[in-house]
Structures are given as C-alpha cells and as structure tokens.
Design a protein around this motif. Structure first.
Motif, PDB file in Angstrom:
ATOM      1  N   PHE A   1       8.226   0.237 -25.372  1.00  0.00           N
ATOM      2  CA  PHE A   1       8.623   1.360 -26.032  1.00  0.00           C
ATOM      3  C   PHE A   1       9.083   1.098 -27.466  1.00  0.00           C
TER       4      PHE A   1
ATOM      5  N   GLU B   1      10.750   5.936 -29.536  1.00  0.00           N
ATOM      6  CA  GLU B   1      10.063   6.482 -28.233  1.00  0.00           C
ATOM      7  C   GLU B   1      11.265   6.142 -26.984  1.00  0.00           C
TER       8      GLU B   1
ATOM      9  N   GLY C   1      11.807   8.386 -23.793  1.00  0.00           N
ATOM     10  CA  GLY C   1      11.431   7.823 -22.397  1.00  0.00           C
ATOM     11  C   GLY C   1      12.627   7.794 -21.419  1.00  0.00           C
TER      12      GLY C   1
ATOM     13  N   LEU D   1      13.237   9.609 -17.838  1.00  0.00           N
ATOM     14  CA  LEU D   1      13.623   9.097 -16.730  1.00  0.00           C
ATOM     15  C   LEU D   1      14.900   9.820 -16.159  1.00  0.00           C
TER      16      LEU D   1
ATOM     17  N   THR E   1       7.805  14.527 -23.749  1.00  0.00           N
ATOM     18  CA  THR E   1       7.846  13.274 -23.688  1.00  0.00           C
ATOM     19  C   THR E   1       6.323  12.780 -23.827  1.00  0.00           C
TER      20      THR E   1
ATOM     21  N   ILE F   1       5.331   9.923 -26.605  1.00  0.00           N
ATOM     22  CA  ILE F   1       4.943   8.549 -25.964  1.00  0.00           C
ATOM     23  C   ILE F   1       3.221   8.895 -25.767  1.00  0.00           C
TER      24      ILE F   1
ATOM     25  N   ARG G   1       2.822   4.627 -21.432  1.00  0.00           N
ATOM     26  CA  ARG G   1       2.989   6.142 -20.462  1.00  0.00           C
ATOM     27  C   ARG G   1       2.684   5.159 -19.112  1.00  0.00           C
TER      28      ARG G   1
ATOM     29  N   LEU H   1       6.225   3.762 -18.216  1.00  0.00           N
ATOM     30  CA  LEU H   1       7.173   4.747 -18.228  1.00  0.00           C
ATOM     31  C   LEU H   1       7.265   5.445 -16.616  1.00  0.00           C
TER      32      LEU H   1
END
Length: 225
Positions: free
Chosen positions: A6, A10, A14, A18, A57, A61, A67, A70
């Motif tokens: 990332f 980002e 990210g 999460l 998101t 990203i 992606r 993630l």
C-alpha cells in the motif's frame, strides 16, 4: 504473501477498512493492524484510524494487486483473535465486492465459521499443492512438475533426500532443522523423500508454521497460508 503493497495515502484507508469489518475490534485485531502499519514503515494507532466505507476504500485503492491483498488481510483480520463473527464474514464479503476481487479464501472462511474442518483442510492443501506444482513446472518443466505430483500421490520415493532430512533428528534441539523434523514427526507428516511426504519445494509452508507459531488445525492453516 507480500504485505507491503500500500502507498502512503492508501495505508490508513486500507487499515481503516479492515478495522471496520468488525463492529468491536479486539485488542489482538488492533495489534494486527498496527503491525501491518509498522511493516510499511508507519506508526499508526488502530483506534485513530478512519472508518471508510467499502465504496470509499475502492475509490482510494485502485491497483488490483493491492485490492486483492487487502481482502486477504481482511480474512486474517476476521480470525486473528480466534473467533469469526457473522459481522466479519459479511464485512469481508462486502469489501471484496466493492473492490471487485474474487477471493476463494472467503468461501473457505465460511467453512471455518461453520466448523467444516475437513473441507477447510482440503481447500488449503489444494491451493498449496497447486502452487508447488505450478512453480515446479515453470522452473523445471513437465518432468519436474510430474515428480511433484507423484510425491503427493505416494508413488515416488527419494531415499537420498529422505536420509538427508532424517538426519535433522540429530540436529541441535533449538535449531530450525530439528524443529522441522519434530514438527513433521509429531504430527505424522512424512518427511521429504518419503512416499507421500512433503515435497521439498513445499517446506516453506511448514517452516512458516514453525516460525509464526500457527498450529496445523483449520484456523492455523488459513492464517499460515
């Protein structure tokens, strides 16, 4: 898995995505997010992360590889404290849809949550074996890949290789070699070179178990993979 994927702008988004997977993240999950940040060379307090929606998101990203990572990190996030909540399952699935990522690990995660341990083990072993065979084919061609297949189906035996790995029993007890030997023998795993033994190319997986401390049950296999 390469985790440092990332870019600086980002990373908070990210990690915030999460954390938003769980309505009430546990201390273990927050430490997990802070560790990912440290691997990226950043110091981030999990409780101070933003709370972007899955759509937000996706707007930040955009690279397919980032992606996918993630979503995979989200799968681990949902398991890292030892329990999988329905909210986490829904959150990971929603994130994958928003990022347009097809990740088979989500189906495996559902099997873990449902207690389908045998099916989980088959999923994980199938993906691990597929990677080993594909790598062997790229590096050594059809013959090398075929030898790996024979090892998996308990046809091929390499006595010289087996003798080399059996010697690890006599290695110092705190050495990686002896720990690998003990990891295999205590669990009934056959050594590389034995019929049906772990292919030598696949040892990275079991060494990872030893270094990370993950067991070989269903949850441990997903975390290790």
């Amino acid at each position: 898995m390469d985790i440092v994927v990332f870019r600086s702008h980002e990373l908070p988004v990210g990690l915030g995505a999460l954390r938003s997977i769980e309505p009430a993240p546990s201390p273990e999950q927050d430490r997990y997010l802070e560790l990912i940040a440290r691997l990226h060379g950043a110091s981030i307090q999990a409780t101070a992360l933003p709370t972007p929606s899955a759509r937000d998101t996706a707007a930040i990203i955009t690279q397919p590889h980032a992606r996918k990572r993630l979503v995979q990190l989200g799968i681990v996030m949902s398991m890292v404290d030892g329990k999988i909540t329905p909210e986490a399952l829904a959150g990971v699935s929603e994130l994958a849809r928003a990022l347009e990522v097809e990740e088979p690990g989500i189906a495996t995660l559902r099997k873990v949550a449902a207690g389908q341990r045998r099916r989980v083990q088959m999923d994980v072993m199938g993906r691990t074996a597929g990677k080993i065979i594909a790598d062997a084919y790229r590096e050594t061609g059809l013959v090398g890949a075929f030898r790996i297949v024979l090892a998996f189906v308990q046809v091929f035996e390499d006595r010289e290789m087996l003798a080399r790995f059996a010697k690890l029993e006599r290695a110092p007890e705190d050495s990686l070699g002896h720990l690998l030997w003990r990891h295999c023998t205590q669990r009934g795993f056959r050594l590389p070179g034995e019929r049906g033994g772990i292919p030598e190319r696949g040892l990275f997986h079991d060494v990872g178990h030893i270094l990370a401390g993950y067991d070989t049950d269903s949850e441990g296999e997903i975390l290790q993979s």
